[in-house]
Write a protein that holds these residues in place. Structure first.
Motif, PDB file in Angstrom:
ATOM      1  N   MET A  93       0.818  -1.183   0.000  1.00  0.00           N
ATOM      2  CA  MET A  93       0.000   0.000   0.000  1.00  0.00           C
ATOM      3  C   MET A  93       0.869   1.256   0.000  1.00  0.00           C
ATOM      4  O   MET A  93       0.509   2.242  -0.615  1.00  0.00           O
ATOM      5  N   ARG A  94       1.986   1.175   0.689  1.00  0.00           N
ATOM      6  CA  ARG A  94       2.895   2.316   0.762  1.00  0.00           C
ATOM      7  C   ARG A  94       3.450   2.655  -0.623  1.00  0.00           C
ATOM      8  O   ARG A  94       3.622   3.822  -0.954  1.00  0.00           O
ATOM      9  N   ARG A  95       3.699   1.631  -1.437  1.00  0.00           N
ATOM     10  CA  ARG A  95       4.238   1.857  -2.783  1.00  0.00           C
ATOM     11  C   ARG A  95       3.234   2.606  -3.654  1.00  0.00           C
ATOM     12  O   ARG A  95       3.617   3.431  -4.482  1.00  0.00           O
ATOM     13  N   ILE A  96       1.959   2.319  -3.460  1.00  0.00           N
ATOM     14  CA  ILE A  96       0.931   3.004  -4.251  1.00  0.00           C
ATOM     15  C   ILE A  96       0.888   4.489  -3.886  1.00  0.00           C
ATOM     16  O   ILE A  96       0.840   5.351  -4.771  1.00  0.00           O
ATOM     17  N   ASP A 147       3.339   6.227  -2.591  1.00  0.00           N
ATOM     18  CA  ASP A 147       4.579   6.828  -3.091  1.00  0.00           C
ATOM     19  C   ASP A 147       4.487   7.114  -4.584  1.00  0.00           C
ATOM     20  O   ASP A 147       4.935   8.154  -5.059  1.00  0.00           O
ATOM     21  N   TYR A 148       3.895   6.185  -5.324  1.00  0.00           N
ATOM     22  CA  TYR A 148       3.742   6.374  -6.771  1.00  0.00           C
ATOM     23  C   TYR A 148       2.808   7.545  -7.069  1.00  0.00           C
ATOM     24  O   TYR A 148       3.096   8.378  -7.931  1.00  0.00           O
ATOM     25  N   ILE A 149       1.687   7.635  -6.354  1.00  0.00           N
ATOM     26  CA  ILE A 149       0.748   8.740  -6.551  1.00  0.00           C
ATOM     27  C   ILE A 149       1.412  10.068  -6.193  1.00  0.00           C
ATOM     28  O   ILE A 149       1.255  11.070  -6.901  1.00  0.00           O
ATOM     29  N   THR A 160       2.113  13.105  -8.829  1.00  0.00           N
ATOM     30  CA  THR A 160       1.582  14.427  -8.513  1.00  0.00           C
ATOM     31  C   THR A 160       2.682  15.484  -8.542  1.00  0.00           C
ATOM     32  O   THR A 160       2.497  16.566  -9.104  1.00  0.00           O
ATOM     33  N   LEU A 161       3.819  15.171  -7.947  1.00  0.00           N
ATOM     34  CA  LEU A 161       4.930  16.132  -7.943  1.00  0.00           C
ATOM     35  C   LEU A 161       5.466  16.379  -9.339  1.00  0.00           C
ATOM     36  O   LEU A 161       5.783  17.511  -9.711  1.00  0.00           O
TER      37      LEU A 161
END
Length: 86
Positions: A1-4, A6-8, A12-13
């Protein structure tokens, strides 16, 4: 879940930075697109309540006009980047 998350966050950035670069490089084009987006919201949403096709045609014209005028004005504006002037 953390990877998702981080990817989002990464996406966004990256989008935010690309938007900043676009705003700096193309201020006239950005203003014309923002004007068109505001006009699209102002005209298109009320015209959905009516079945009249003329409202939809006027909406398309009102949204497309600032983009066309912005592109025309963009070709007449000097570049904002000093490196482009050389």
């Amino acid at each position: 879940m953390r990877r998702i998350f981080d990817y989002i966050n990464d996406v966004t950035l990256r989008a935010y930075v690309k938007f900043q670069v676009f705003a700096e490089d193309e201020p006239v084009r950005l203003r014309s697109v923002l004007t068109s987006a505001a006009l699209a919201l102002a005209f298109f949403i009320p015209s959905l309540a009516q079945a009249d096709i003329t409202d939809h045609i006027v909406t398309v014209g009102a949204v497309a006009l600032p983009i066309l005028v912005g592109e025309s004005a963009r070709s007449k504006v000097t570049p904002t980047d000093p490196a482009d002037e050389e």
